[in-house]
Design an enzyme around this catalytic site. Structure first.
Site, PDB file in Angstrom:
ATOM      1  N   ASP A  71      12.365   7.058   5.262  1.00 59.39           N
ATOM      2  CA  ASP A  71      11.216   6.336   4.704  1.00 59.39           C
ATOM      3  C   ASP A  71      11.420   4.839   4.942  1.00 59.39           C
ATOM      4  O   ASP A  71      11.807   4.089   4.043  1.00 59.39           O
ATOM      5  CB  ASP A  71      11.055   6.644   3.220  1.00 59.39           C
ATOM      6  CG  ASP A  71       9.700   6.212   2.689  1.00 59.39           C
ATOM      7  OD1 ASP A  71       8.863   5.744   3.487  1.00 59.39           O
ATOM      8  OD2 ASP A  71       9.471   6.348   1.479  1.00 59.39           O
TER       9      ASP A  71
ATOM     10  N   HIS B  64      19.049  -0.304  -5.460  1.00 60.19           N
ATOM     11  CA  HIS B  64      17.583  -0.196  -5.377  1.00 60.19           C
ATOM     12  C   HIS B  64      17.014   0.559  -6.558  1.00 60.19           C
ATOM     13  O   HIS B  64      15.808   0.736  -6.663  1.00 60.19           O
ATOM     14  CB  HIS B  64      17.178   0.467  -4.071  1.00 60.19           C
ATOM     15  CG  HIS B  64      17.228   1.971  -4.063  1.00 60.19           C
ATOM     16  ND1 HIS B  64      18.315   2.695  -4.503  1.00 60.19           N
ATOM     17  CD2 HIS B  64      16.312   2.898  -3.667  1.00 60.19           C
ATOM     18  CE1 HIS B  64      18.071   3.991  -4.378  1.00 60.19           C
ATOM     19  NE2 HIS B  64      16.866   4.151  -3.881  1.00 60.19           N
TER      20      HIS B  64
END
Length: 465
Positions: free
Chosen positions: A146, A392
């Site tokens: 992604d 993240h």
């Protein structure tokens, strides 16, 4: 018109050397000139043969030229005996399999240095939370499938009390103005300048993906992607964040480059695995040399996918702002699953951050928890040991399969009720219990970021509603 009938002996007859250039040229011609006559195609190939330098970097003939100019057999790459320098943050909370993935990456002949963030867990190629600096080479699976997946937070001058007092309004905004998964698309599609980028015309493989990219613009993926309303708390005015102390309504989105990025990742990973074959344990770390046609092409395609992911978020937030009838006070955006050209120890290197985000000095970002835990608005400290990176998110404590086996819908409902969270969609694989404790993760990266605000989810929309 009949399909092009081209044979290797036709190319040999016009002067092609009997090496891989023949198969590459034939594959390229059949892909891009399949309705042309053989005579016309051979004229083009003669021109390439006579003046290959003229076609260096060309979207159709570039790979053929490389093969003509370099007839080196691709031999299996060997890993180094020792690891490149690295630092692991929050090591005790990271599974051994994720650390072993980083250790393997650090033995690549192109590896310069690396790091692992406290939300680390296993993935393909680099672990999630892995950071790797390489010399003039990019690893498609070091970037991730992604490409350019990111967080985007818009902060509104709206009292958080409205999220409860007018809950139906905010629920309906998410239901009506967000789309998820592979099937949902907006009825009113928007244009964006990213769709006019040259890469959609100059890179033949990417050109085929443009129609799907247009349809998916402004939508979110499945899995752990979300759009949610929540409460933003700013405890004190920060000169970098520059938002007055107070409590606000925020919109937080998490998604990436959709089918565009996934297809780019798959295509160039396959090319990398052919060009730099590696031992079995490192096969997903195959790289593309940035001096090659495919390396340059992937770099352009990766950056396009990253910008497309950003465009998707901007479209999402624009739709929600219009439904709210107001503009945000500020927006914070950061991304992971990407590679950057950065100077490390005085040398330009390629820094891969897979499930890790940039945290250079005073760079803003948002690190989410789970749907029942706070996210943190942060500014980077510029720590060289982390290669200027931070986590993240909270990171998974349970795999998707393990989460489905471990939790029940009743348990999920109880946890959501206890935290006052309304959930639209999501499966048990995204239960908040499947994630690490975000407060512990943040405590393990105080050397990497300063916290300037928090975001607490209240109304969450995900796929599979």
């Amino acid at each position: 018109m009949a399909k092009l009938k081209l044979r290797g002996k036709d190319l040999i007859a016009i002067g092609f050397p009997q090496n891989k250039a023949i198969s590459i040229a034939m594959e390229s011609m059949l892909a891009h000139y399949k309705r042309e006559t053989k005579e016309r195609v051979l004229v083009l190939l003669k021109e390439v043969l006579a003046n290959p330098e003229k076609f260096m970097g060309d979207g159709v003939f570039g790979k053929t030229v490389e093969a003509l100019l370099s007839d080196k057999k691709k031999e299996a790459q060997k890993l180094n005996a020792t690891r490149a320098p690295h630092t692991i943050f929050g090591e005790n909370g990271i599974a051994d399999v994720a650390k072993e993935q980083l250790y393997t990456a650090l033995k690549l002949p192109i590896a310069h240095s690396g790091a692992l963030m406290p939300d680390g867990h296993s993935g393909y190629g680099l672990p999630i939370g892995g950071v790797l600096a390489t010399e003039n080479a990019v690893i498609p699976y070091g970037v991730g499938v992604d490409i350019g997946c990111r967080m985007c937070l818009s902060v509104y001058d709206i009292s958080p009390s409205y999220l409860e007092g007018s809950k139906d309004k905010y629920v309906n905004i998410l239901r009506n103005h967000t789309k998820f998964g592979g099937r949902e698309i907006h009825d009113n599609l928007n244009d964006h300048e990213v769709l006019d980028r040259d890469e959609f015309n100059t890179i033949p493989f990417v050109k085929k993906l443009k129609d799907k990219a247009y349809k998916q613009l402004g939508s979110s993926g499945g899995g752990n992607h979300f759009v949610e309303f929540g409460v933003v708390d700013v405890p004190a005015n920060d000169e970098v964040f520059n938002l007055p102390e107070g409590r606000y309504v925020g919109v937080l989105s998490h998604s990436g480059s959709r089918g565009l990025g996934a297809n780019i990742a798959k295509h160039y990973t396959n090319l990398a695995m052919k060009q730099t074959p590696l031992p079995q344990e490192a096969r997903h770390l195959a790289w593309l040399d940035l001096n090659t046609h495919d390396g340059q092409e992937y770099w352009l395609a990766m950056n396009l996918a990253g910008d497309y992911a950003s465009a998707c978020h901007h479209d999402i937030h624009k739709r929600i702002a219009k439904a709210l009838g107001t503009r945000p006070l500020t927006t914070v955006e950061n991304h992971h699953n990407f590679a950057w050209k950065e100077v490390v120890e005085g040398k330009e290197l390629i820094v891969h951050r897979k499930g890790a985000t940039p945290a250079q000095k005073n760079v803003l970002g948002i690190i989410p928890g789970s749907m029942t835990a706070p996210g943190y608005i942060v500014k980077g400290k510029g720590n060289d040991l982390s290669l200027n990176s931070a986590s993240h998110g909270a990171g998974r404590a349970f795999s998707r399969t393990k989460a489905k086996q471990s939790f029940t819908k009743s348990e999920l409902k109880t946890v959501l009720n206890d935290h006052g969270v309304t959930l639209l969609g999501a499966g048990l694989d995204e239960a908040p219990m499947a994630y690490k404790n975000i407060e512990q993760v943040m405590a393990q990266q105080t050397e990497l970021v300063d916290v300037v605000g928090t975001f607490m989810p209240k109304i969450v929309r995900m796929d599979k509603e």
